[in-house]
Enzyme design. Structure first.
Site, PDB file in Angstrom:
ATOM      1  CD  GLU A  46      -1.605   2.339   1.871  1.00 45.92           C
ATOM      2  OE1 GLU A  46      -2.311   3.326   1.635  1.00 45.92           O
ATOM      3  OE2 GLU A  46      -0.569   2.415   2.566  1.00 45.92           O
ATOM      4  CB  CYS A  67      -4.600  -4.532   4.075  1.00 45.65           C
ATOM      5  SG  CYS A  67      -4.438  -2.975   4.941  1.00 45.65           S
ATOM      6  CG  HIS A  81      -6.249  -7.136   7.564  1.00 43.22           C
ATOM      7  ND1 HIS A  81      -4.913  -6.849   7.401  1.00 43.22           N
ATOM      8  CD2 HIS A  81      -6.869  -5.940   7.737  1.00 43.22           C
ATOM      9  CE1 HIS A  81      -4.737  -5.546   7.466  1.00 43.22           C
ATOM     10  NE2 HIS A  81      -5.912  -4.963   7.670  1.00 43.22           N
ATOM     11  CE  LYS A  86     -14.220  -3.822  17.517  1.00 44.97           C
ATOM     12  NZ  LYS A  86     -15.358  -3.255  18.210  1.00 44.97           N
TER      13      LYS A  86
END
Ligand code: CAA
Length: 405
Positions: free
Chosen positions: A87, A119, A243, A252
């Site tokens: 990136e 990413c 990721h 999460k």
């Protein structure tokens, strides 16, 4: 050389590289007037690696690739495909992969390019490399896939504690010694959003933080559903890799994935330590390395549990803002535990290999970066055994590197 489709394909070696400086997030919290628990428990971050003036995405990539090739069963002259996901490219035209091709002495008969999708770039490169091998185009050769990035947000911004820097390099080959990938079976998801972006003139990323978290979770739901529909029924996933922009995002993500499997929230969270925990050890030391972050999780897992996971299946989720995502799986190869142990995957993070930077030192590095305009006099490279360093740019704005054998 095997007929197309006849040999297993996957990761033969993996290696990481990091800058030599890092910041303790507890010290950053104190400097920014934030309760340390917000970073350590709220975001689940501990340290972040900070690139110095003689580190850049090329040096990080080259140093990781040198290690991956040194520990691979395949030689540099067998590489026929070299892709760098990043990136934080160093040039609008010349790819990091071309610098790498020169610094590593790769053969001229080689497909060399850079892949950009925030990413997700390295995953696009990895999946392309496996499909190149599966098609038979490799004709017995191997691929080098490198993810390299320096994650930067504005000083004092909400994103600041989620920075980091580093690279992960992987040699992808037939009959791999670490992980066989399920080539051709992955679930994709894409949507045009502005969750995280970096206009061409900017060094620091812009982000709509809370929206980016939601986009990530939506992409996981979409890619995981697509994977479950397309993949043939197989063994359950013993571990899940995500990721990891910061540790809490993996919490999460895993909660969401296991709820999609039918667990309630408490039962989903109860699986986190066993199914994800070991994959976060390296990222807690390094922070977000954007496109390499999923593969940092893989290196961390193989380092901690490679032996215990032999023959077991692992799931992988790659997310790139903007956004694009993919869910895919692989199987840890019998014997991978000893191979991974011999690779000493955590060596760049060992005691004494890095130095803690004070907050004023870190801020001085960031201010110096802003002052280093193209064409400015080169920075002094530290000659260090076995490493590649950035020396600055010459009068024609060509980047110069020092590669110590
Ligand atoms: N003690 C313990 N916990 C605390 C606390 C305290 N004193 N104070 C706050 N917290 C908790 C909050 O409750 C919250 O937890 P939950 O998420 O579980 O609810 C957490 O700390 C974060 O606090 P905030 O909600 O106040 O959020 P913030 O304003 O600090 O922003 C962020 C968080 C949006 C992630 C921000 O750091 C950011 O913008 N980061 C960069 C973007 C990013 O990483 N996005 C991830 C998805 S996109 C992606 O993955 C691509 C990529 O690599 C960038």
């Amino acid at each position: 050389m095997s007929a197309p489709g006849s040999a297993p394909i996957g990761i033969d070696s993996i290696a990481i590289s990091v800058p030599r400086g890092y910041v303790e997030l507890a010290e950053l919290a104190a400097a920014r007037g934030v309760p340390p628990d917000k970073y350590e428990k709220g975001l689940l971050v501990t340290r972040m690696a900070i690139a110095a003036a003689d580190d850049d995405p090329v040096t990080l990539a080259a140093n990781a690739a040198r290690r991956a090739l040194a520990t691979s069963a395949r030689r540099a002259d067998e590489i026929g495909y070299c892709v760098v996901g990043t990136e934080t490219a160093v040039d609008h035209s010349k790819p990091v992969a071309s610098y790498l091709h020169g610094l590593l002495g790769l053969p001229p008969r080689c497909r060399v390019f850079e892949a950009k999708h925030a990413c997700f770039g390295a995953t696009a490169g990895l999946l392309g490399a496996t499909e190149w091998l599966a098609s038979g185009a490799g004709r017995g050769r191997a691929a080098l896939v490198v993810a390299t990035d320096i994650a930067r947000y504005e000083l004092g911004s909400a994103g600041e504690p989620t920075q980091g820097a580093g690279a992960v390099a992987m040699v992808i080959a037939e009959r791999p010694r670490l992980v066989e990938l399920e080539v051709g079976h992955s679930g994709s998801y894409a949507r045009d959003v502005h969750d995280f972006w970096r206009p061409l003139h900017r060094k620091e990323a812009l982000v709509d933080g809370k929206f980016s978290v939601q986009c990530y979770l939506d992409a996981l739901a979409g890619a995981y559903a697509a994977w479950r529909e397309t993949v043939p029924a197989g063994a359950p996933l013993a571990r899940s890799l995500y990721h990891v922009p910061y540790g809490k995002m993996a919490v999460k993500a895993h909660r969401q994935r296991r709820i999609l499997d039918g667990l309630d929230e408490a039962a989903a969270d109860a699986t986190f330590a066993g199914e994800v925990g070991a994959s976060l050890r390296f990222s807690m030391e390094i922070g977000n390395i954007y496109t390499g972050s999923l593969y940092l999780a893989l290196a961390s897992l193989l380092d901690a549990e490679g032996g215990a996971l032999e023959g077991r299946r692992i799931g992988m989720f790659s997310y790139g803002s903007g956004c694009g995502a993919e869910f895919f799986a692989g199987r840890v190869v019998p014997g991978a535990g000893a191979v991974a142990a011999g690779m000493k995957l955590g060596a760049p993070l060992a005691e004494g290999a890095r130095r803690k930077l004070s907050i004023p030192e870190y801020e001085a590095i960031r201010r110096a970066e802003e002052a280093l305009a193209p064409g400015a006099p080169g920075v002094a490279a530290l000659a260090e055994n076995g490493s590649v360093r950035f020396r600055g740019v010459d009068a024609a704005e060509r980047r110069q590197y020092l590669a110590v054998p």
